[in-house]
Design a protein around this motif. Structure first.
Motif, PDB file in Angstrom:
ATOM      1  N   GLY A  84      -3.401  70.223  55.986  1.00 40.61           N
ATOM      2  CA  GLY A  84      -4.641  69.509  55.745  1.00 40.61           C
ATOM      3  C   GLY A  84      -4.586  68.485  54.640  1.00 40.61           C
ATOM      4  O   GLY A  84      -5.612  67.886  54.305  1.00 40.61           O
ATOM      5  N   LYS A  85      -3.413  68.250  54.053  1.00 38.30           N
ATOM      6  CA  LYS A  85      -3.297  67.277  52.966  1.00 38.30           C
ATOM      7  C   LYS A  85      -3.192  65.871  53.534  1.00 38.30           C
ATOM      8  O   LYS A  85      -2.390  65.608  54.427  1.00 38.30           O
ATOM      9  CB  LYS A  85      -2.074  67.572  52.085  1.00 38.30           C
ATOM     10  N   SER A  86      -4.000  64.959  53.003  1.00 41.66           N
ATOM     11  CA  SER A  86      -3.972  63.565  53.433  1.00 41.66           C
ATOM     12  C   SER A  86      -2.594  62.958  53.211  1.00 41.66           C
ATOM     13  O   SER A  86      -1.979  63.138  52.158  1.00 41.66           O
ATOM     14  CB  SER A  86      -5.026  62.773  52.648  1.00 41.66           C
ATOM     15  N   HIS A  87      -2.106  62.253  54.230  1.00 41.60           N
ATOM     16  CA  HIS A  87      -0.835  61.535  54.066  1.00 41.60           C
ATOM     17  C   HIS A  87      -0.964  60.411  53.038  1.00 41.60           C
ATOM     18  O   HIS A  87       0.026  60.052  52.397  1.00 41.60           O
ATOM     19  CB  HIS A  87      -0.408  60.920  55.401  1.00 41.60           C
ATOM     20  N   ASP A  88      -2.175  59.865  52.896  1.00 45.95           N
ATOM     21  CA  ASP A  88      -2.370  58.693  52.035  1.00 45.95           C
ATOM     22  C   ASP A  88      -2.763  59.055  50.602  1.00 45.95           C
ATOM     23  O   ASP A  88      -2.415  58.330  49.659  1.00 45.95           O
ATOM     24  CB  ASP A  88      -3.466  57.794  52.604  1.00 45.95           C
ATOM     25  N   ILE A  89      -3.518  60.128  50.448  1.00 48.08           N
ATOM     26  CA  ILE A  89      -4.096  60.490  49.150  1.00 48.08           C
ATOM     27  C   ILE A  89      -3.704  61.932  48.866  1.00 48.08           C
ATOM     28  O   ILE A  89      -4.278  62.870  49.428  1.00 48.08           O
ATOM     29  CB  ILE A  89      -5.626  60.326  49.159  1.00 48.08           C
ATOM     30  N   PRO A  90      -2.699  62.189  48.025  1.00 43.47           N
ATOM     31  CA  PRO A  90      -2.084  63.510  47.942  1.00 43.47           C
ATOM     32  C   PRO A  90      -2.933  64.605  47.308  1.00 43.47           C
ATOM     33  O   PRO A  90      -2.513  65.759  47.293  1.00 43.47           O
ATOM     34  CB  PRO A  90      -0.811  63.262  47.121  1.00 43.47           C
ATOM     35  N   ASN A  91      -4.103  64.282  46.790  1.00 42.76           N
ATOM     36  CA  ASN A  91      -4.988  65.349  46.298  1.00 42.76           C
ATOM     37  C   ASN A  91      -6.296  65.407  47.098  1.00 42.76           C
ATOM     38  O   ASN A  91      -7.296  65.954  46.633  1.00 42.76           O
ATOM     39  CB  ASN A  91      -5.274  65.192  44.804  1.00 42.76           C
TER      40      ASN A  91
END
Length: 534
Positions: free
Chosen positions: A484-491
């Motif tokens: 579920g971690k965004s590929h673009d925004i790591p947090n």
């Protein structure tokens, strides 16, 4: 200004699971929820008018219900109306409690059938989390279902299948077709301080007994006691970003019109497959002009909703078909897997549910104008207690043209742009439902039905909202990774039904909960490597 290690947006199924795990691990958690805590004493099941209230005050459509916490949805371009609820517990307050899992084939649709995509995980990866969330929610059921791999027994015995379940089970035994007591997130026995189901038959307007699981009962009390701060009436407008590309929190508005913000090291989206893309699209910045986490262009696309059909048999004898839990008495996966000779791919799950009380039988659409007057009494005698209904949930293959967008002029009462839904039913779904309707008709006839009626592609059936921020290994073709971690925004994480790659043909809440637990525990285990804003 509120400060948190982790900010969760949405207090429903996935948000509650995430908050429970994070709080237990010692994280400082804040959750923003635009609805309020539900009041079980106010649920309409205890009133004679509950079947009327289900059509307005307790409608599952926010456009009909129009609670202050709701936001409008432009569904004029959609064949199916989206259904959801704002409040602690989320749409679990109004769901039926049906608790199946995806089947192993659902994770490998591209490999097996040459369509859609494979998930970046398999059933075996999720099975331990299915079993743990079953225990947390208090699932009733019978182990050994041949449709699934071996695993742990449900924590509670199955609920009664009633006369209608017994009748259809006998018919399926004669046909040689699969059936099994349905797994339900509804208590068949006391569990963790909650009372068992008393068979009100009104699960979809809130369970006044508290027997139906929802995170306001199962997860949030312990999370709040452990230090989580759950802010209700908090409508999120946008995610805030730092100059170095990390999420820093969110901006929200309260019912009094005052605006506030929360700062956090990690942001978790848990606002469902319409609410999550809505917020992320509304959070566009110069660095992310098409919305946060949308470098693939897939945010908001691939909306899946499970086209639905109802097949009802009419019987001569009273089967007390108004009685009992709504989710399913028994279920059938007889025609779930692909058979290319049928002219379509994938399949559907059948759920056998009660058919409602006297007002449900009397009112349109079931009654219709032609049976008002002298024929009305005969109509009620024919319907009330003497019908058996198979609900058919067909797999909905992903289509990038089925999507959620914003910026079309519609806004909520706070002026935040509201979503528009574009959704059409595919030819594969139509063929699939036609086939399953015919087989369900055979099933009911085998049980002795003297007549059968069908409602197909019902407009107000968008209970299952999935797929608008799909997971995958490749950032070019997915929005988040398998955790579920965004590929673009790591947090920035997404843990709701948005992440589904394919829809399967089953109710999704069990899978949403299991995925949320898996994602959150992975975040906890990797906390030392997690980028956070300074």
């Amino acid at each position: 200004m509120e400060q948190a290690d982790v900010l969760i947006i949405g207090a429903g199924a996935s948000g509650g699971v995430a908050a429970g795990a994070l709080t237990k691990a010692g994280f400082n958690v804040v959750c923003l929820e635009q609805g309020d805590w539900p009041d079980r004493a106010g649920y309409p099941a205890q009133r004679e008018t509950y079947e009327l209230e289900a059509r307005k005050q307790w409608s599952a459509s926010p456009n009909i219900r129009q609670n202050p916490a709701d936001y409008p949805v432009d569904d004029s371009h959609s064949a199916v109306a989206p259904l959801m609820y704002s409040g602690v517990g989320g749409s679990m307050i109004l769901y039926a409690g049906d608790w199946p899992r995806l089947l192993p084939s659902d994770f490998r649709v591209r490999t097996l059938d040459g369509v859609a995509d494979d998930w970046p995980l398999r059933y075996a990866d999720l099975q331990p989390f299915y079993e743990r969330t079953d225990a947390a929610f208090g699932v009733s059921g019978a182990g050994g279902d041949p449709a699934y791999p071996d695993g742990a027994e449900p924590p509670l015995p199955p609920l009664p299948i009633g006369r209608i379940g017994a009748r259809m089970a006998t018919a399926h035994d004669k046909l040689g077709w699969h059936w099994w007591p349905a797994a339900q997130a509804v208590l068949s026995a006391p569990h963790q301080g909650r009372r068992p189901c008393v068979q009100f038959g009104s699960c979809m307007q809130g369970c006044p007994e508290g027997a139906k699981a929802s995170t306001d009962l199962t997860h949030w009390p312990a999370a709040v006691a452990g230090g989580a701060r759950l802010l209700t009436g908090a409508r999120v407008a946008r995610i805030l970003m730092s100059a170095n590309g990390l999420a820093t929190g969110a901006e929200y508005v309260l019912p009094d019109g005052s605006w506030h913000s929360v700062r956090a090291g990690v942001v978790i989206m848990a606002a469902n497959a319409i609410g999550t893309p809505r917020i992320l699209l509304n959070s566009a910045t110069p660095a992310h002009p098409d919305g946060l986490g949308n470098s693939s262009g897939l945010l908001g696309r691939r909306l899946m909703v499970h086209p639905f059909a109802n097949v009802t048999g009419y019987f001569d004898e009273d089967l007390e078909s108004w009685r009992g839990h709504v989710g399913a008495k028994i279920t059938s996966y007889q025609f779930y897997e692909t058979d290319t000779d049928r002219g379509f791919v994938r399949g559907a799950k059948w759920s056998l549910a009660p058919t409602g009380g006297p007002l449900n039988a009397a009112l349109p659409t079931r009654a219709g104008e032609e049976v008002w007057g002298p024929a009305h009494h005969e109509h009620i005698r024919r319907h009330l207690g003497r019908t058996i209904s198979w609900g058919i949930f067909g797999e909905d293959l992903p289509d990038e043209e089925n999507r959620v967008t914003v910026g079309t002029g519609l806004a909520d009462s706070s002026g935040i742009p509201a979503p528009r839904i574009d959704y059409s039913v595919s030819e594969n779904s139509r063929r699939l439902l036609d086939f399953h309707i015919a087989r369900a008709t055979d099933s009911l006839r085998a049980a002795g039905a003297r007549d059968v009626a069908t409602e197909s592609l019902m407009r107000y059936s968008g209970w299952h909202l999935l797929g608008t921020a799909r997971m995958g290994a490749d950032p070019a073709t997915s929005v988040v990774d398998e955790y579920g971690k965004s590929h673009d925004i790591p947090n920035l994480y997404i843990v709701d039904g948005s992440v589904f790659v394919t829809s399967g043909g089953v109710n999704p809440t069990s899978t949403i909960a299991a995925l949320a637990l898996r994602a959150t525990e992975h975040l906890i285990a990797n906390r030392r490597n997690q980028p956070v804003p300074a």
